[in-house]
Design a protein around this motif. Structure first.
Motif, PDB file in Angstrom:
ATOM      1  N   PRO A   1       8.998  47.668  79.489  1.00 15.75           N
ATOM      2  CA  PRO A   1       9.027  48.714  80.632  1.00 15.75           C
ATOM      3  C   PRO A   1       8.027  48.325  81.505  1.00 15.75           C
ATOM      4  N   GLU A   2       8.193  49.034  82.586  1.00 14.90           N
ATOM      5  CA  GLU A   2       7.463  48.899  83.653  1.00 14.90           C
ATOM      6  C   GLU A   2       5.987  49.622  83.559  1.00 14.90           C
ATOM      7  N   GLU A   3       6.129  50.548  82.878  1.00 17.48           N
ATOM      8  CA  GLU A   3       4.714  51.443  82.553  1.00 17.48           C
ATOM      9  C   GLU A   3       4.646  51.887  81.066  1.00 17.48           C
ATOM     10  N   LEU A   4       3.389  52.046  80.486  1.00 11.78           N
ATOM     11  CA  LEU A   4       3.358  52.391  79.048  1.00 11.78           C
ATOM     12  C   LEU A   4       2.297  53.573  79.315  1.00 11.78           C
ATOM     13  N   VAL A   5       2.698  54.802  78.869  1.00  8.96           N
ATOM     14  CA  VAL A   5       1.803  55.940  79.094  1.00  8.96           C
ATOM     15  C   VAL A   5       1.464  56.480  77.415  1.00  8.96           C
ATOM     16  N   ASN A   6       0.408  56.082  77.094  1.00  8.14           N
ATOM     17  CA  ASN A   6      -0.405  56.648  75.796  1.00  8.14           C
ATOM     18  C   ASN A   6       0.365  56.108  74.768  1.00  8.14           C
ATOM     19  N   VAL A   7       0.591  54.548  74.642  1.00  7.91           N
ATOM     20  CA  VAL A   7       0.959  53.991  73.669  1.00  7.91           C
ATOM     21  C   VAL A   7       0.029  52.798  73.106  1.00  7.91           C
ATOM     22  N   ILE A   8      -0.614  52.274  74.212  1.00  9.06           N
ATOM     23  CA  ILE A   8      -1.665  51.419  73.748  1.00  9.06           C
ATOM     24  C   ILE A   8      -2.788  51.924  74.607  1.00  9.06           C
ATOM     25  N   SER A   9      -4.193  51.537  73.967  1.00  9.64           N
ATOM     26  CA  SER A   9      -5.276  51.720  74.628  1.00  9.64           C
ATOM     27  C   SER A   9      -6.201  50.658  75.348  1.00  9.64           C
ATOM     28  N   CYS A  10      -7.104  50.980  76.234  1.00 15.73           N
ATOM     29  CA  CYS A  10      -7.651  50.118  76.968  1.00 15.73           C
ATOM     30  C   CYS A  10      -8.810  49.519  76.066  1.00 15.73           C
ATOM     31  N   LYS A  11      -9.322  48.160  75.802  1.00 19.82           N
ATOM     32  CA  LYS A  11     -10.226  47.940  75.026  1.00 19.82           C
ATOM     33  C   LYS A  11     -11.352  47.190  75.877  1.00 19.82           C
TER      34      LYS A  11
ATOM     35  N   ASP B   1      15.461  61.012  69.056  1.00 23.22           N
ATOM     36  CA  ASP B   1      14.977  60.304  70.222  1.00 23.22           C
ATOM     37  C   ASP B   1      13.964  59.261  69.960  1.00 23.22           C
ATOM     38  N   VAL B   2      14.633  57.806  70.188  1.00 26.01           N
ATOM     39  CA  VAL B   2      13.445  56.838  70.011  1.00 26.01           C
ATOM     40  C   VAL B   2      12.643  56.514  71.281  1.00 26.01           C
ATOM     41  N   ASN B   3      11.447  56.456  71.193  1.00 27.01           N
ATOM     42  CA  ASN B   3      10.690  55.979  72.424  1.00 27.01           C
ATOM     43  C   ASN B   3      10.945  54.368  72.837  1.00 27.01           C
ATOM     44  N   LEU B   4      12.209  54.023  73.645  1.00 24.78           N
ATOM     45  CA  LEU B   4      12.560  52.838  74.179  1.00 24.78           C
ATOM     46  C   LEU B   4      11.254  51.905  74.634  1.00 24.78           C
TER      47      LEU B   4
ATOM     48  N   TYR C   1       7.985  47.223  74.667  1.00 19.05           N
ATOM     49  CA  TYR C   1       6.698  46.698  74.845  1.00 19.05           C
ATOM     50  C   TYR C   1       6.495  45.771  73.485  1.00 19.05           C
ATOM     51  N   LEU C   2       6.898  46.309  72.376  1.00 15.06           N
ATOM     52  CA  LEU C   2       6.686  45.702  70.996  1.00 15.06           C
ATOM     53  C   LEU C   2       7.274  44.331  71.035  1.00 15.06           C
ATOM     54  N   ASP C   3       8.698  44.554  71.439  1.00 13.35           N
ATOM     55  CA  ASP C   3       9.797  43.340  70.826  1.00 13.35           C
ATOM     56  C   ASP C   3      10.825  43.860  71.681  1.00 13.35           C
ATOM     57  N   PRO C   4      11.070  42.938  73.079  1.00 14.05           N
ATOM     58  CA  PRO C   4      11.994  43.542  73.765  1.00 14.05           C
ATOM     59  C   PRO C   4      13.270  42.766  73.223  1.00 14.05           C
ATOM     60  N   ASP C   5      13.245  42.001  72.160  1.00 15.17           N
ATOM     61  CA  ASP C   5      14.488  41.310  71.515  1.00 15.17           C
ATOM     62  C   ASP C   5      15.279  42.261  70.691  1.00 15.17           C
ATOM     63  N   ILE C   6      14.529  43.415  70.458  1.00 14.62           N
ATOM     64  CA  ILE C   6      15.320  44.415  69.232  1.00 14.62           C
ATOM     65  C   ILE C   6      16.697  44.772  70.131  1.00 14.62           C
ATOM     66  N   THR C   7      17.594  45.133  69.152  1.00 18.72           N
ATOM     67  CA  THR C   7      18.840  45.579  69.524  1.00 18.72           C
ATOM     68  C   THR C   7      18.719  47.096  68.928  1.00 18.72           C
TER      69      THR C   7
ATOM     70  N   ARG D   1      29.354  52.594  65.155  1.00 19.19           N
ATOM     71  CA  ARG D   1      28.534  52.312  66.384  1.00 19.19           C
ATOM     72  C   ARG D   1      28.991  52.585  67.701  1.00 19.19           C
ATOM     73  N   ILE D   2      28.089  53.644  68.281  1.00 21.27           N
ATOM     74  CA  ILE D   2      28.809  54.257  69.491  1.00 21.27           C
ATOM     75  C   ILE D   2      28.105  53.642  70.813  1.00 21.27           C
ATOM     76  N   GLN D   3      26.924  53.016  70.508  1.00 23.52           N
ATOM     77  CA  GLN D   3      26.234  52.431  71.589  1.00 23.52           C
ATOM     78  C   GLN D   3      25.246  51.369  71.035  1.00 23.52           C
ATOM     79  N   LYS D   4      25.251  50.368  71.921  1.00 28.28           N
ATOM     80  CA  LYS D   4      24.045  49.125  71.660  1.00 28.28           C
ATOM     81  C   LYS D   4      23.338  49.033  72.779  1.00 28.28           C
ATOM     82  N   LEU D   5      21.896  49.409  72.680  1.00 22.95           N
ATOM     83  CA  LEU D   5      21.112  49.058  73.863  1.00 22.95           C
ATOM     84  C   LEU D   5      20.427  47.819  73.770  1.00 22.95           C
TER      85      LEU D   5
END
Lengths: 305, 138
Positions: free
Chosen positions: B92-102, B60-63, B68-74, B83-87
């Motif tokens: 994302p509208e919200e990021l939880v515990n991915v980046i931290s406040c500086k 399971d990949v955290n989409l 967030y990092l690179d929305p152009d990734i396929t 290949r059964i699926q191409k996303l």
């Protein structure tokens, strides 16, 4: 559970309703004297305050309720290292509504996530201070009889001044309000306010450095103190602190129906000689703070009069 | 350069050249026991240069992290060599515990147990702001 963390948590209709209730309280305070009998307000002030804490406490007392709390972090368990969440969880068992001031930005948001009772943000660092904004809106309404169709000048520290950001955010929702943003270049309104509020809402605004040349255009002049506690560097504070001083000469340049506001406390940015000018509204503003907080407490406790 | 095709797994394609290592770390791919190939600076007719990551296991990949990092990734899901699926991703509208406040004034800097939540602020470009102090994550 309803909280007030950011002024944008309230719709325009709710703000208008709060102002209408505050008007009614001013007109007939006796009607509200026992409405909160048996209810308790906790004032949790992790940072010193005079007006905000006392006005909250006076507001609850005038509604017939009681008050408990502390007025500095030193006299709370946070001095022992207790987290905001733990403090709030406990206090929410003792009180019916919490008013909280904290030096760290976002602390009331954290509190609202764990509280069993409504949390009111009474100021979180340089971030938000929604009840000051409600006070400001009630003051403008009382002074002008409207919240639309006017030019509002904001002067002083527009970068760190939380009251300024919230007031811009709130006033920009009303029709035909123009802003003149008067500050030294180092203390201009942050980009995110101009980007996410002024530009997005299509508000007309002007950036200025001179208070003198802006005076004649203003219906409201909102002065702010350049706050020592918001600077990491003392030299920057000393260089900027006396940039704008409103005196009687400058007042002579203003419109006859100008209203001068200030969230207080002032240091020297408004000469005391201005106090006698009927256009000086800042002490009336402090008085209105109590009434709008009464209206807010009623709303959050679900008391309809 | 030859990298074997995978039978069951995921291929992250069209990664902006140079970002693959950051994605490798944020997706915790270093913790996997399966084969993971990072292919850098691949020639691309569309992008000039791109990076590709191939993961030889159906994880399971955290989409949200990728968006967030690179929305152009396929994101290509491979099963039985097909290949059964191409996303396609979006921020994302919200990021939880991915980046931290500086922001040193933010409550999260003194109370590390608070989840780091960022929201997508509707500005001219995608900007993430701290849910607590509204500071922009740069």
């Amino acid at each position: 559970m309803r909280h007030l963390i950011d002024i944008n948590d309230l719709s325009i209709e709710e703000i208008d309703r709060l102002i209408a209730v505050a008007d009614d309280i001013i007109a007939d305070p006796q009607k509200y004297a026992e409405v909160c009998h048996g209810k308790k307000l906790a004032t949790l002030f992790f940072e010193p305050s005079t007006r905000t804490r006392l006005s909250f406490e006076a507001a609850m007392m005038e509604l017939g309720g009681n008050v408990l709390g502390f007025s500095s972090a030193d006299s709370s368990s946070s001095a022992k290292g207790e987290s905001v969440s733990d403090t709030i969880r406990v206090v929410s068992y003792y009180a019916d509504v919490i008013a909280m001031r904290h030096p760290k930005e976002g602390a009331p948001r954290v509190a609202s996530a764990v509280s069993d009772v409504p949390v009111i943000n009474a100021g979180d660092g340089g971030h938000n201070h929604p009840t000051q904004t409600l006070t400001d809106l009630l003051t403008i309404h009382r002074e002008k009889g409207r919240l639309s169709d006017m030019t509002v000048g904001l002067c002083g520290d527009l970068m760190f001044g939380r009251t300024v950001h919230s007031l811009i955010s709130a006033m920009s929702r009303y029709e035909n309000v123009k802003f003149i943003l008067i500050s030294p270049p180092e203390l201009r309104v942050p980009d995110y306010i101009t980007q996410t509020v002024l530009k997005r809402r299509g508000c007309e605004y002007e950036v200025a450095e001179s208070l003198d040349s802006s005076m004649e255009k203003l219906d409201i002049l909102y002065m702010t103190r350049i706050q020592r506690e918001r600077f990491f560097n003392e030299a920057d504070y000393l260089r900027l602190k006396d940039t704008y001083i409103l005196d009687t000469d400058k007042m002579a340049l203003g419109k006859p129906d100008l209203s001068v506001m200030h969230p207080l406390p002032r240091v020297n940015e408004i000469d005391t000689a201005v106090d006698a000018d009927p256009r000086a509204a800042y002490f009336r503003q402090a008085k209105y703070g109590k009434y709008i907080r009464m209206a807010l407490i009623l709303m959050l406790l679900g008391k309809e009069i | 350069m030859n990298i074997d095709s995978i039978n069951n797994g995921i291929v992250l394609d069209h990664i902006t050249a140079g970002k693959s290592m950051q994605i490798y770390k944020l997706l915790n791919l270093d913790r996997l026991d399966c084969s993971v190939a990072i292919i850098k600076n691949v020639k691309s007719s569309k992008m000039g240069r791109k990076d590709i990551i191939k993961i030889d296991e159906a994880i399971d990949v955290n989409l949200d992290v990728l968006g967030y990092l690179d929305p152009d990734i396929t994101v290509n899901i491979i099963r039985n060599g097909v290949r059964i699926q191409k996303l396609k991703l979006s921020p994302p509208e919200e990021l939880v515990n991915v980046i931290s406040c500086k922001n040193p004034r933010c409550i999260t800097t003194t109370e590390p147990q608070i989840p780091q939540i960022f929201y997508l602020s509707g500005e001219d470009k995608p900007v993430y702001r701290c849910r607590y102090c509204d500071s922009e994550r740069k």
